[in-house]
Design an enzyme around this catalytic site. Sequence first.
Site, PDB file in Angstrom:
ATOM      1  N   GLN A  70       4.337 -51.283 150.235  1.00 22.37           N
ATOM      2  CA  GLN A  70       5.502 -51.655 150.402  1.00 22.37           C
ATOM      3  C   GLN A  70       6.537 -50.587 150.148  1.00 22.37           C
ATOM      4  O   GLN A  70       6.562 -50.167 148.940  1.00 22.37           O
ATOM      5  CB  GLN A  70       6.148 -52.908 149.820  1.00 22.37           C
ATOM      6  CG  GLN A  70       7.243 -53.634 150.057  1.00 22.37           C
ATOM      7  CD  GLN A  70       7.427 -54.140 151.447  1.00 22.37           C
ATOM      8  OE1 GLN A  70       6.675 -54.855 151.759  1.00 22.37           O
ATOM      9  NE2 GLN A  70       8.645 -53.899 152.164  1.00 22.37           N
ATOM     10  N   VAL A  76       3.125 -51.320 154.702  1.00 23.02           N
ATOM     11  CA  VAL A  76       1.749 -50.453 155.183  1.00 23.02           C
ATOM     12  C   VAL A  76       0.629 -51.612 155.112  1.00 23.02           C
ATOM     13  O   VAL A  76       0.477 -52.288 154.111  1.00 23.02           O
ATOM     14  CB  VAL A  76       1.606 -49.441 154.567  1.00 23.02           C
ATOM     15  CG1 VAL A  76       0.161 -48.628 155.174  1.00 23.02           C
ATOM     16  CG2 VAL A  76       2.621 -48.114 154.637  1.00 23.02           C
ATOM     17  N   ASP A 189      11.181 -35.133 151.678  1.00 19.58           N
ATOM     18  CA  ASP A 189      10.814 -36.491 151.081  1.00 19.58           C
ATOM     19  C   ASP A 189       9.551 -36.052 150.231  1.00 19.58           C
ATOM     20  O   ASP A 189       8.638 -36.976 150.146  1.00 19.58           O
ATOM     21  CB  ASP A 189      10.824 -37.691 151.687  1.00 19.58           C
ATOM     22  CG  ASP A 189      10.959 -38.762 150.825  1.00 19.58           C
ATOM     23  OD1 ASP A 189      11.351 -38.704 149.736  1.00 19.58           O
ATOM     24  OD2 ASP A 189      10.483 -40.011 151.172  1.00 19.58           O
TER      25      ASP A 189
END
Length: 375
Positions: A70, A76, A189
């Site tokens: 999460q 997912v 990221d």
Amino acid sequence: MCIAAKMITVRFILLPPTILVFLAYLLFRSKNSTDEVEKFLQKQQSLMPTRYAYTDIIRITGNFRQKLGQGGFGSVFKGVLPGGILVAVKMLGNSSCNGDEFINEVATLGTIHHFNVVRLVGFCAEGSKRALIYEYMLNGSLDKYIFTNGNKSCSHIFTLEKLNEIALGIAHGIEYLHRGCDMQILHFDIKPNNILLDMNFNPKLSDFGLAKLYPRERSLVTISAARGTIGYMAPELVSRSFGAISHKSDVYSFGMLLMEMVGGRRNADPHIDRLSRVYYPSWIYDKLVEQQHYHSNENLDITEVEKKLSLVALWCIQINSSHRPDISRVIEMLESDLDSLRIPTSPFFASDSLADVAEIEIDCSYDSDLVSELE
């Protein structure tokens, strides 16, 4: 007469069944060959980005039976494609992606094929339901292994050779995004949670939710809002006073990731007993300087591989983006011997107090003015 009878028997009685058997054999071989070709084509098709209906997503995930994780993007789930191919289905929240931009990014990311980048298998864009389907990574994300035992270095979990191999694999994946694609892809990221490990613990970059695509000839980037994760986000993503936004922003994030791989814990850890070690990058820099320039006798209790990774990381996290190496140079440094590396100039945090460091890490106000150019 007997010979003539035998010839008639062979020609009209025995020959037709023989021919039929032979033709059946040819048909069987042809059909079997066609089946093999179809299986091959179906397998290849399953590895290409395919658009799925939401009902397909429900079927693939078994009605979202097994949740893998999460995040802010959504959830997912583990899924299975026809043929038994395991996948990870990322269900995106309504604010994660939008319309044509979502489809465009999926089509572009679907062309990426590199050993150290997770493969995009398919996607769903049906009304408000949006999903990305990736190849399944058996060993999950890197953070599970480097933060498991507090202060324990991940070199105790992985061999030293594997530790360096993982760092190199991540760097090769970043290099492919920056230089190996038709468009330059900036990830924005890079962090342990977004590094997935396959069955042999080979690292693969994942989660391109914040990625941006630019022409390869562009060295500078303008974005309208800060993007990234606090603790890994390059300073120039916070304010233009720190330099220009470019591929060097990913290099900074990679450096912070390397630090955590070496330290075996979060870079900023308020639970560490000794205040001097709360911010690991600052602590390791000071110790390396003392050891090299002041001939300190204090034992750092790190191996040569860990020391090398620390030096590479310190080069990557220079405050001024123009002082950082590009990712190709980072790979050269990772492949070189420790003796060939020197300690870089002091990173921004080295001379700051811990309070100043905390303030820099937490302050994420974004300066929206045009970024300055690289030197």
